[in-house]
Design an enzyme around this catalytic site. Structure first.
Site, PDB file in Angstrom:
ATOM      1  N   ARG A  94       0.787  -1.229   0.000  1.00  0.00           N
ATOM      2  CA  ARG A  94       0.000   0.000   0.000  1.00  0.00           C
ATOM      3  C   ARG A  94       0.820   1.281   0.000  1.00  0.00           C
ATOM      4  NH1 ARG A  94      -4.900  -2.456   0.671  1.00  0.00           N
ATOM      5  NH2 ARG A  94      -4.572  -4.438   1.709  1.00  0.00           N
ATOM      6  N   HIS A 145       4.020 -10.334  -6.363  1.00  0.00           N
ATOM      7  CA  HIS A 145       2.949  -9.515  -6.943  1.00  0.00           C
ATOM      8  C   HIS A 145       3.295  -8.042  -6.741  1.00  0.00           C
ATOM      9  CE1 HIS A 145      -1.020  -7.938  -7.882  1.00  0.00           C
ATOM     10  NE2 HIS A 145      -1.453  -9.139  -8.182  1.00  0.00           N
ATOM     11  N   TYR A 174       0.017  -2.089  -5.022  1.00  0.00           N
ATOM     12  CA  TYR A 174      -1.218  -1.536  -5.605  1.00  0.00           C
ATOM     13  C   TYR A 174      -1.084  -0.156  -6.240  1.00  0.00           C
ATOM     14  CZ  TYR A 174      -3.495  -5.225  -2.875  1.00  0.00           C
ATOM     15  OH  TYR A 174      -3.879  -6.424  -2.350  1.00  0.00           O
ATOM     16  N   HIS A 223      -0.733  -5.940 -12.489  1.00  0.00           N
ATOM     17  CA  HIS A 223      -1.961  -5.479 -13.131  1.00  0.00           C
ATOM     18  C   HIS A 223      -1.530  -4.413 -14.127  1.00  0.00           C
ATOM     19  CE1 HIS A 223      -4.584  -6.618  -9.409  1.00  0.00           C
ATOM     20  NE2 HIS A 223      -3.790  -7.586  -9.789  1.00  0.00           N
ATOM     21  N   GLU A 282      -1.522  -9.630 -15.688  1.00  0.00           N
ATOM     22  CA  GLU A 282      -2.742 -10.246 -15.159  1.00  0.00           C
ATOM     23  C   GLU A 282      -3.979  -9.604 -15.777  1.00  0.00           C
ATOM     24  OE1 GLU A 282      -2.996 -10.358 -10.886  1.00  0.00           O
ATOM     25  OE2 GLU A 282      -5.057 -11.101 -10.908  1.00  0.00           O
ATOM     26  N   ASP A 341      -6.505 -14.764 -14.115  1.00  0.00           N
ATOM     27  CA  ASP A 341      -7.290 -14.736 -12.874  1.00  0.00           C
ATOM     28  C   ASP A 341      -8.729 -15.132 -13.208  1.00  0.00           C
ATOM     29  OD1 ASP A 341      -9.061 -13.675 -10.766  1.00  0.00           O
ATOM     30  OD2 ASP A 341      -7.220 -12.871  -9.900  1.00  0.00           O
ATOM     31  N   HIS A 374     -11.461 -12.519 -12.132  1.00  0.00           N
ATOM     32  CA  HIS A 374     -11.447 -11.358 -13.026  1.00  0.00           C
ATOM     33  C   HIS A 374     -12.051 -11.697 -14.389  1.00  0.00           C
ATOM     34  CE1 HIS A 374      -7.731  -9.666 -10.645  1.00  0.00           C
ATOM     35  NE2 HIS A 374      -8.792  -9.841  -9.890  1.00  0.00           N
ATOM     36  N   HIS A 431      -4.519 -17.515 -11.212  1.00  0.00           N
ATOM     37  CA  HIS A 431      -5.051 -17.052  -9.930  1.00  0.00           C
ATOM     38  C   HIS A 431      -6.427 -17.682  -9.826  1.00  0.00           C
ATOM     39  CE1 HIS A 431      -2.517 -13.174  -9.129  1.00  0.00           C
ATOM     40  NE2 HIS A 431      -1.898 -14.293  -8.780  1.00  0.00           N
ATOM     41  N   ASP A 454     -14.362  -6.828  -8.906  1.00  0.00           N
ATOM     42  CA  ASP A 454     -13.183  -7.577  -8.490  1.00  0.00           C
ATOM     43  C   ASP A 454     -13.352  -7.982  -7.029  1.00  0.00           C
ATOM     44  OD1 ASP A 454     -10.738  -8.638  -7.969  1.00  0.00           O
ATOM     45  OD2 ASP A 454      -9.581  -6.849  -8.467  1.00  0.00           O
ATOM     46  N   HIS A 477     -13.232 -11.418  -4.710  1.00  0.00           N
ATOM     47  CA  HIS A 477     -12.926 -12.845  -4.704  1.00  0.00           C
ATOM     48  C   HIS A 477     -13.799 -13.597  -3.701  1.00  0.00           C
ATOM     49  CE1 HIS A 477      -8.560 -11.836  -6.186  1.00  0.00           C
ATOM     50  NE2 HIS A 477      -9.492 -11.195  -6.847  1.00  0.00           N
ATOM     51  N   GLU A 522      -6.239 -16.660  -4.173  1.00  0.00           N
ATOM     52  CA  GLU A 522      -6.239 -15.348  -3.503  1.00  0.00           C
ATOM     53  C   GLU A 522      -7.622 -15.184  -2.911  1.00  0.00           C
ATOM     54  OE1 GLU A 522      -5.440 -13.224  -7.220  1.00  0.00           O
ATOM     55  OE2 GLU A 522      -3.607 -12.466  -6.305  1.00  0.00           O
TER      56      GLU A 522
END
Ligand code: ZN
Ligand code: MN
Ligand code: MN
Length: 280
Positions: free
Chosen positions: A37, A67, A70, A107, A143, A177, A180, A214, A227, A229, A259
């Site tokens: 973050r 990964h 963000y 992403h 992704e 994913d 997604h 994913h 989005d 999960h 995830e």
């Protein structure tokens, strides 16, 4: 036998992620190599890097995925954000080299209203720059996204267009994913729907470029562009969808990373066990 695992925390020290993966029964796992973050990352401690590499080899877990955090936005039309995003991507590729992690998942970002074409151009230039800045063997995996507003990289065609612009083709692959894709409108509940998306993927990109799945169920319905999960089998894709997916050789041969949420209904080990059960 499928190779399945989940995302694990690096809390405490990055090498502690390996023990967490082992506890959860992972054959493969994914981490954020730093706080996801923030823009800034603390440099990796040399001792922790050595311990991470040793623990991964001793565990037999293979492969490990990193990964991207963000905040970086490779599709941004704002030069300052774009530049910071290129620097963050190059830095993360270097961290993977240090940690001997073969794959970095990213992403493709949001174009912020500048349009899909602009977004694609910005992503292509960001990746080309970062791959020049950070040499090495780490492969960058693009992704697919759920198709939220202004997002880039939602369809197979879009991924193909972006990949076509990347110079170091041997350093680029794809992360698929399932949540997604389903939210973006690819119906993974039926044999025909699965056939259609894998067929398009093979024709346009090549299934050999697919390096990881994913594996997430979806809290949003088909085409919802959400989005969110869900535990494997408990969302809109459902158990039958995952059973069909996991029967496909192109899917079951790949590392599968959950995830999924951790809550009163199930934790990571529960989802991993569910994947193994559905894969047969
Ligand atoms: Zn992701
Ligand atoms: Mn994902
Ligand atoms: Mn997601």
């Amino acid at each position: 036998m499928v190779r399945v695992g989940c995302h694990v925390s690096i809390a405490g020290s990055i090498d502690q992620a390996v023990g967490r993966a082992v506890e959860r029964g992972c054959d493969t796992f994914q981490i954020f190599s730093r706080n996801p973050r923030g823009w800034k990352a603390k440099d990796l401690d040399a001792g922790a890097v050595a311990a991470f590499r040793e623990r991964v080899s001793a565990s037999g877990i293979d492969p490990v995925f990193d990964h991207m955090p963000y905040l970086p936005n490779l599709a941004s039309s704002n030069d300052e954000i774009h530049g910071k995003s290129v620097a963050a991507l190059a830095a993360e590729l270097r961290r993977c080299e240090l940690l001997a992690i073969p794959y970095l998942i990213t992403h493709l970002g949001h174009h912020g209203g500048a349009g899909t074409e602009s977004g694609h151009g910005r992503v292509v230039s960001a990746i080309n720059r970062a791959l020049v800045e950070a040499e090495g063997g780490t492969m960058l995996l693009l992704e697919n996204t759920a198709g939220e507003k202004n997002s880039v990289g939602t369809t197979v065609e879009e991924l193909r267009l972006i990949m076509d612009g990347i110079e170091a083709t041997e350093r680029i692959g794809v992360c698929f994913d399932t949540c997604h894709a389903f939210a973006a409108g690819y119906d993974l509940r039926t044999r025909d729907g699965i056939e259609a998306v894998l067929g398009a993927f093979d024709e346009q990109i090549g299934l050999d470029r697919l390096k990881v799945v994913h594996l997430n169920d979806s809290r949003g319905d088909l085409g919802s562009r959400l989005d969110r999960h869900e535990h494997i089998g408990l969302g809109f894709i459902g158990e039958e969808g995952f059973r069909l997916l996991l029967r496909r050789p192109a899917i079951r041969a790949l590392p599968l990373i959950c995830e999924t949420p951790v809550d009163g209904r199930r934790g990571d080990a529960g989802n991993i066990a569910k994947v193994r059960e559905l894969a047969g």
